[in-house]
Design an enzyme around this catalytic site. Sequence first.
Site, short mmCIF file in Angstrom:
data_model
loop_
_atom_site.label_atom_id
_atom_site.label_comp_id
_atom_site.label_asym_id
_atom_site.label_seq_id
_atom_site.Cartn_x
_atom_site.Cartn_y
_atom_site.Cartn_z
N ASP A 125 54.96 108.30 38.26
CA ASP A 125 54.12 107.12 38.04
C ASP A 125 52.63 107.49 38.10
O ASP A 125 51.82 107.08 37.26
CB ASP A 125 54.46 106.09 39.12
CG ASP A 125 53.93 104.70 38.81
OD1 ASP A 125 53.64 104.42 37.62
OD2 ASP A 125 53.81 103.90 39.74
N ARG A 163 48.45 96.48 23.75
CA ARG A 163 48.11 96.83 25.14
C ARG A 163 49.16 97.73 25.78
O ARG A 163 49.05 98.09 26.94
CB ARG A 163 47.97 95.54 25.96
CG ARG A 163 46.77 94.66 25.53
CD ARG A 163 46.86 93.27 26.17
NE ARG A 163 47.01 93.33 27.60
CZ ARG A 163 47.89 92.58 28.31
NH1 ARG A 163 48.69 91.71 27.70
NH2 ARG A 163 47.95 92.69 29.61
N LYS A 164 50.19 98.10 25.02
CA LYS A 164 51.29 98.90 25.59
C LYS A 164 51.07 100.38 25.31
O LYS A 164 50.78 100.76 24.18
CB LYS A 164 52.63 98.47 25.00
CG LYS A 164 53.01 97.03 25.35
CD LYS A 164 54.35 96.65 24.78
CE LYS A 164 54.29 96.41 23.30
NZ LYS A 164 55.53 95.80 22.76
C1 LIG Z 1 37.95 110.73 33.44
C2 LIG Z 1 38.46 109.48 34.04
C3 LIG Z 1 38.90 109.64 35.43
C4 LIG Z 1 39.80 108.56 35.80
C5 LIG Z 1 40.43 108.97 37.01
C6 LIG Z 1 41.81 108.51 37.00
C7 LIG Z 1 42.42 109.04 38.19
C8 LIG Z 1 43.68 108.35 38.41
C9 LIG Z 1 43.72 107.96 39.81
C10 LIG Z 1 44.82 107.58 40.30
C11 LIG Z 1 46.03 107.48 39.44
C12 LIG Z 1 46.87 106.46 39.99
C13 LIG Z 1 47.80 105.99 38.92
C14 LIG Z 1 48.67 105.01 39.59
C15 LIG Z 1 49.55 104.36 38.62
C16 LIG Z 1 50.37 103.40 39.39
C17 LIG Z 1 50.28 102.07 38.75
C18 LIG Z 1 51.07 101.06 39.53
O1 LIG Z 1 51.74 101.37 40.44
S1 LIG Z 1 50.94 99.45 39.04
C19 LIG Z 1 51.93 98.60 40.24
C20 LIG Z 1 53.32 98.37 39.77
N1 LIG Z 1 53.34 97.49 38.64
C21 LIG Z 1 53.17 96.16 38.79
O2 LIG Z 1 53.05 95.63 39.85
C22 LIG Z 1 53.17 95.37 37.51
C23 LIG Z 1 53.80 93.99 37.70
N2 LIG Z 1 53.89 93.34 36.41
C24 LIG Z 1 52.82 92.70 35.87
O3 LIG Z 1 51.77 92.62 36.47
C25 LIG Z 1 52.96 92.17 34.49
O4 LIG Z 1 54.30 91.88 34.21
C26 LIG Z 1 52.45 93.18 33.42
C27 LIG Z 1 51.01 93.57 33.72
C28 LIG Z 1 53.31 94.46 33.38
C29 LIG Z 1 52.49 92.54 32.05
O5 LIG Z 1 51.94 91.25 32.16
P1 LIG Z 1 50.82 90.72 31.14
O6 LIG Z 1 50.73 89.23 31.35
O7 LIG Z 1 49.56 91.50 31.31
O8 LIG Z 1 51.35 91.06 29.72
P2 LIG Z 1 52.59 90.48 28.91
O9 LIG Z 1 52.07 89.57 27.86
O10 LIG Z 1 53.65 89.97 29.83
O11 LIG Z 1 53.16 91.82 28.23
C30 LIG Z 1 52.36 92.52 27.28
C31 LIG Z 1 53.30 93.26 26.37
O12 LIG Z 1 54.08 94.18 27.17
C32 LIG Z 1 55.48 93.87 27.05
N3 LIG Z 1 56.09 94.10 28.35
C33 LIG Z 1 55.68 93.66 29.56
N4 LIG Z 1 56.48 94.09 30.52
C34 LIG Z 1 57.43 94.84 29.91
C35 LIG Z 1 58.53 95.57 30.39
N5 LIG Z 1 58.84 95.62 31.70
N6 LIG Z 1 59.31 96.22 29.51
C36 LIG Z 1 59.02 96.19 28.18
N7 LIG Z 1 57.97 95.51 27.64
C37 LIG Z 1 57.19 94.85 28.51
C38 LIG Z 1 55.53 92.41 26.65
O13 LIG Z 1 56.75 92.09 25.99
C39 LIG Z 1 54.32 92.32 25.73
O14 LIG Z 1 54.69 92.92 24.51
P3 LIG Z 1 54.13 92.37 23.10
O15 LIG Z 1 52.64 92.47 23.16
O16 LIG Z 1 54.60 90.94 23.00
O17 LIG Z 1 54.71 93.27 22.05
#
Ligand SMILES: CCCCCCCC/C=C\CCCCCCCC(=O)SCCNC(=O)CCNC(=O)[C@H](O)C(C)(C)COP(=O)(O)OP(=O)(O)OC[C@H]1O[C@@H](n2cnc3c(N)ncnc32)[C@H](O)[C@@H]1OP(=O)(O)O
Length: 243
Positions: free
Chosen positions: A167, A212-213
């Site tokens: 993850d 957004r996926k």
């Molecule tokens: C140089 C730059 C440096 C940057 C440094 C970076 C360093 C990195 C540092 C550190 C890395 C750390 C990285 C950590 C990563 C860990 C992340 C986590 O642990 S996250 C916690 C666990 N996840 C949750 O708690 C989510 C709970 N769920 C939700 O909040 C919602 O359900 C969410 C956000 C997933 C979707 O909700 P909606 O309202 O935003 O969007 P909707 O409209 O429902 O879905 C959008 C599209 O996605 C599909 N979708 C949604 N869920 C799906 C699913 N489970 N399976 C399949 N499709 C799904 C839908 O069917 C829709 O698709 P269509 O656009 O219609 O085609």
Amino acid sequence: MFRCSVRLIKGLTQITWLREQPVLPNLLYRRSVPAAYLPSRALRVTWPCAEEVKDFSLPNPSWSQNMRNLYNKYMELSQQGSWIRLPSYNVTATHLIGKAEQCPDSAKPQVTTRLFTRNLDVEGLGFEYVMFYNQAELRTVGIFQAGPYLEGPIGLTHGGAIATIVDTTSGACAICTLGKVKTANLNINYRSPITLGSTVEVQCRVDKIEGRKIFMSTEIRSADSQVLHIEATALFIQMKMSE
Ligand SMILES: CCCCCCCC/C=C\CCCCCCCC(=O)SCCNC(=O)CCNC(=O)[C@H](O)C(C)(C)COP(=O)(O)OP(=O)(O)OC[C@H]1O[C@@H](n2cnc3c(N)ncnc32)[C@H](O)[C@@H]1OP(=O)(O)O
């Protein structure tokens, strides 16, 4: 205090060049990502708000020789420009600032939260890892050493700890590619166990982006690449502008 500052500056030299780019979002997002999908706010790499911020992805005495060898390999590739080492802090907010140009009080680490993978104070007991991002190929590599506190079956790494590393590494790739995301789906095939104390290489890549996926796939192999431990896929959803 001076020595601390020098160490921080050294640790962040890998990302300093990001600041020098004219438009940070263009650097972080591949050209093929349609502009409409990009967040209006630039994803920012933070540099120290507090002088005592520690970068946990730098080598420490608990690292095995395999871990050091892989780290050195990707640091060399980073110097050639294809990869960038991602700094790693123990508070999520320290990685990302979405709202303000300057480092505001609200973005300073809160003592009440800790990033799950960096929640132990003793080096080497839990997750030891470092991640590198390849912007041209939309890939991350994680080098992971499983500490003794990640035990599942006797002597082996807990499946949940492995899921966490999948993850984290694929999530970091999604964040670097598309901005802030949440995990929607994670599928893992555990092909062979990871012995506690061993070092493995986590290879993640972006398969496709639809709106957004962002669809990712991941493989974990032994340090010598000979043993396949994990095959996984994940779906991350880009956070809405309001989030
Ligand atoms: C140089 C730059 C440096 C940057 C440094 C970076 C360093 C990195 C540092 C550190 C890395 C750390 C990285 C950590 C990563 C860990 C992340 C986590 O642990 S996250 C916690 C666990 N996840 C949750 O708690 C989510 C709970 N769920 C939700 O909040 C919602 O359900 C969410 C956000 C997933 C979707 O909700 P909606 O309202 O935003 O969007 P909707 O409209 O429902 O879905 C959008 C599209 O996605 C599909 N979708 C949604 N869920 C799906 C699913 N489970 N399976 C399949 N499709 C799904 C839908 O069917 C829709 O698709 P269509 O656009 O219609 O085609």
